[in-house]
Design an enzyme around this catalytic site. Structure first.
Site, PDB file in Angstrom:
ATOM      1  CG  HIS A 102      -0.382   0.311   2.508  1.00 15.86           C
ATOM      2  ND1 HIS A 102      -0.025  -0.674   3.403  1.00 15.86           N
ATOM      3  CD2 HIS A 102      -0.090   1.484   3.119  1.00 15.86           C
ATOM      4  CE1 HIS A 102       0.455  -0.115   4.504  1.00 15.86           C
ATOM      5  NE2 HIS A 102       0.432   1.193   4.347  1.00 15.86           N
ATOM      6  CG  ASP A 133       0.037  -4.027   2.882  1.00 16.60           C
ATOM      7  OD1 ASP A 133       0.167  -3.396   1.819  1.00 16.60           O
ATOM      8  OD2 ASP A 133       0.038  -3.473   4.000  1.00 16.60           O
ATOM      9  CB  SER A 215       3.302   1.801   5.965  1.00 14.81           C
ATOM     10  OG  SER A 215       2.056   1.709   6.585  1.00 14.81           O
TER      11      SER A 215
END
Length: 384
Positions: A102, A133, A215
């Site tokens: 993402h 992911d 992230s």
């Protein structure tokens, strides 16, 4: 509600040079010394990613109506171009960098990899697996590429051991937060920019704060070994504190190995993450009152009534209608809604199920390619 830990927009700042991987403190050192040494050891291999994205996401069709009428108003896809900031780490000596899918979503048009020494190197998305992911970003011909990280066996982790998150939260470069491993095998649904919910299973829970921009960065132990990839956090608006999630290192290594051999590909792009076969029907027991209502003959035996068919699911694309009665699946008789669900779940998404169906006095055979159960349906069933 779960939130990905990416931040928009991004700006790029310089940073001081960092030495190469440091020697670790000997056994018996204090916790603080081991944590400091772990950070020194892995930090040169941690990078920030500045990404330009052109894409589509779901937004309120009428923001003012949504503001005054709640969050359930109509929505529509909107085009956007933005810059995203995320984190990653050096995976191998060939210039591959692990991050979250993402962070570099479909529509990524440019990637700049910012190393700990301040170098800004153009990169490209090498391959991606949105279902897990995880993604690989590639930098070519960078002579000062830091050493790849080392991985720990995440199946051997214990609750309560140190967990150190490194990344770029809120564009604060090379930030470090410390917590512990809090739990294992968490199933976490997360809604993406496209409005669809994806289920991530088997997640590692940590109390180390994971903020927007973290992230794709590493979660490491006090020996500087990667135990997971920082991914998401429970929303503070839900009253959560100290609840973050990372993709366990063993999953990361398995997926990264697949991505190494998948240059230019996007794997598992349409997966909901549940891995459970899905027929896409609402079912009802064939009670005496229902038999009378649909004129189902007693001598036709048992079955299960299709009460409703949600749009866009497998059943909606097949020759099925509300009021039809499923009598057999692949030749096996079914008498209750649980029988149908058990038979469906014993198969895999993508397999074709053969349904013997009674429909308005006529028996027919209907072939239905099974889909993958939506994340929200899966989570609802887990709470029953």
């Amino acid at each position: 509600m779960m939130m990905f830990s990416a931040v928009y927009p991004a700006s790029v700042h310089g940073s001081p040079a960092i030495a190469s991987a440091a020697e670790m403190s000997p056994a018996g050192s204090s916790d603080q010394e081991r944590i400091v040494d772990a950070v020194r050891h892995v930090r040169p291999s941690v990078v920030s990613l500045v990404v330009t994205v052109n894409g589509t996401r779901t937004e309120a069709a009428d923001p003012f109506a949504q503001m005054f009428g709640g969050q359930n108003g109509p929505s529509e896809p909107q085009q956007f171009e933005e810059r995203a900031s995320g984190s990653g780490f050096v995976y191998n000596k060939q210039g591959l960098i692990v991050t979250n899918a993402h962070v570099v979503p479909q529509g990524t048009t440019s990637v700049v990899v910012v190393f700990a020494n301040g170098d800004h190197i153009p990169g490209k998305v090498f391959s991606s697996d949105p279902g897990a992911d995880l993604a690989l970003v590639k930098v070519d011909n960078y002579a000062k590429l830091p050493a790849p990280v080392e991985f720990e066996d995440s199946s051997k982790l214990d609750a309560g051991q140190w967990a150190i998150a490194i990344g770029e939260p809120f564009e604060l470069k090379e930030s470090v937060t410390v917590g512990v491993v809090s739990g294992f095998n968490r199933d976490e649904p997360i809604q993406g920019d496209n409005g669809e919910t994806h289920l991530f299973r088997g997640m590692l829970q940590t109390s180390a704060p994971i903020n927007p921009g973290n992230s794709g960065g590493p979660l490491v132990d006090d020996a500087g070994r990667v135990i997971g990839v920082n991914q998401s956090t429970e929303s503070p608006q839900a009253g959560a504190q100290g609840i973050g999630f990372a993709i366990p290192a063993n999953i990361v290594q398995t997926v990264a190995a697949q991505l190494e051999n998948s240059q230019g590909q996007t794997l598992d792009a349409k997966s909901t993450g549940t891995g459970v076969a899905y027929l896409g029907v609402g079912l009802s027991a064939l009670s005496s009152s229902v038999r009378t209502q649909i004129s189902y003959p007693e001598n036709d035996g048992n079955g299960v009534v299709i009460a409703q068919i949600p749009p866009n699911g497998p059943a909606a694309k097949a020759d099925l209608s509300p009021g039809d009665v499923i009598q057999k699946i692949d030749g096996k008789a079914v008498a209750t809604p649980d029988d149908v669900m058990k038979e469906v779940k014993s198969r895999k998404p993508g397999q074709t199920a053969s349904l013997q169906v009674w429909s308005n006095g006529t028996k027919k055979l209907v072939l239905v390619p099974l889909g993958e159960q939506p994340a929200d349906v899966y989570m609802e069933q887990q709470t029953r």
